[in-house]
Design an enzyme around this catalytic site. Sequence first.
Site, PDB file in Angstrom:
ATOM      1  N   TYR A  15     -13.049 -69.159 -29.569  1.00  0.00           N
ATOM      2  CA  TYR A  15     -12.163 -68.262 -31.112  1.00  0.00           C
ATOM      3  C   TYR A  15     -11.596 -66.545 -31.071  1.00  0.00           C
ATOM      4  CZ  TYR A  15     -16.422 -70.674 -32.749  1.00  0.00           C
ATOM      5  OH  TYR A  15     -17.704 -71.848 -32.537  1.00  0.00           O
ATOM      6  N   LYS A  56     -19.137 -75.239 -19.005  1.00  0.00           N
ATOM      7  CA  LYS A  56     -18.903 -77.065 -18.453  1.00  0.00           C
ATOM      8  C   LYS A  56     -18.165 -76.976 -17.318  1.00  0.00           C
ATOM      9  CE  LYS A  56     -18.127 -80.789 -19.947  1.00  0.00           C
ATOM     10  NZ  LYS A  56     -19.383 -81.757 -19.467  1.00  0.00           N
ATOM     11  N   ASP A  63     -23.759 -80.051 -22.070  1.00  0.00           N
ATOM     12  CA  ASP A  63     -23.851 -80.999 -23.174  1.00  0.00           C
ATOM     13  C   ASP A  63     -25.461 -81.269 -22.356  1.00  0.00           C
ATOM     14  OD1 ASP A  63     -22.565 -80.963 -20.411  1.00  0.00           O
ATOM     15  OD2 ASP A  63     -22.327 -83.712 -20.098  1.00  0.00           O
ATOM     16  N   ASP A 123     -22.801 -70.442 -30.084  1.00  0.00           N
ATOM     17  CA  ASP A 123     -22.518 -70.339 -31.413  1.00  0.00           C
ATOM     18  C   ASP A 123     -23.426 -72.058 -31.689  1.00  0.00           C
ATOM     19  OD1 ASP A 123     -21.575 -70.498 -34.642  1.00  0.00           O
ATOM     20  OD2 ASP A 123     -19.753 -71.295 -34.198  1.00  0.00           O
TER      21      ASP A 123
END
Length: 366
Positions: free
Chosen positions: A141, A192, A224, A248
């Site tokens: 972001y 990840k 995930d 988020d």
Amino acid sequence: MLIKITTLPGDGIGPEVTEQAVYVLRAVAEGFGHEIKVTEKNVGGAALVASNDPLPADTIESCLASGAVLLGAVGGPAFDRYPANLRPEAGLLKLRKTLGVFANLRPAVCIPGLESLSPLRAEIVRGTDMMIVRELLGGVYFGERSTTGDASDRSRRAVDSMAYSEPEIERIARIAFELAGKRRKKIVSVDKANVLDSSRLWRDVVTRVAKDFPEIQLSHMYVDSAAMALVSRPADFDVILTENMFGDILSDQAGAVVGSLGLLPSASVGGKVGLYEPIHGSAPDIAGKGIANPLGAILSAAMLLRHSFLLEAEAAAIESAVKEVLAAGHRTKDLAAKGQGAVATKEMGELVASRIRSAKPALQQK
Ligand code: NAD
């Protein structure tokens, strides 16, 4: 102690719920012998209407001169056509940046008796009590971004980059480990790392920081898998530590798992002054009707006492009062089952405050 705060009620139901949070804070301050000083300022749409700026200079000044900031909510349909820099949300983003709050704490708790609010089966959600620690000022972001090419020949290409430095990861990791030490002493760090370099660095730094906290049990999970585990076995989580975008998404997912938007508080800390706000928005559909649930704001006030003023007993007094009021069957409209009566915003604030007042002698003897 002097509890000096700035309140930013904002828009929609923001003022209604903030008023009840302040009412409860005053009851706690009185019960525990603290002095409380509240300065109210404008933010978001309310500030745009008053001074054409979603975060006026006098609001910033007051926040920086306070021990903590309690915010209601910002935004609403009246402001949807404003340019990006004059949107209520722009005021909130600038406020977080100005205060330097890099750690967002989002508890997701299934309060006993409210299992039916969850879209999951009661036996799965029962006992859920997790804290998501999300990095708030880095990652994709805030990374470099660009769009090149032209729409006319469909040659556009857009890039967002996810960047993290070692100090950025280390400071948020330390906050999570310290918090876990006061809870069930378990952290799942979510990344990840099988794909992303920034996640491999994240995992490496978190593992290094863990050596300073031998009493905390650290495990790692890919984002995930974490998303699946959050809905299949939410009660297994204690502290989840993760970067900005993953946090988020997962924190909203966790909110949906416990199923009660109006009940959930949040804290943004680590900077000059902590910022506390319920996770819900301005709820324009019910604004002004006096039926909004003030408990997210009230529980945000509890987090404010705990994290900015280190007043643990006072924070716990608010949380116990909220649980007792709910256990006694009181519900605002959003929590009430079909056919069940509902209390108004003000009544709910009064119920919590009166529990605190009546529990005061017992609490002070502890
Ligand atoms: P919302 O959270 O305002 O409302 C979603 C639904 O939940 C609505 O039906 C609302 O009535 C209900 N709800 C929310 N809080 C409630 C409460 N305390 N008690 C009872 N019911 C409650 O989300 P939205 O409708 O997507 O957004 C409305 C506005 O709020 C938008 O302008 C959005 O940008 C803004 N927003 C602000 C924040 C913030 O200030 N941090 C967060 C989210 C959305």
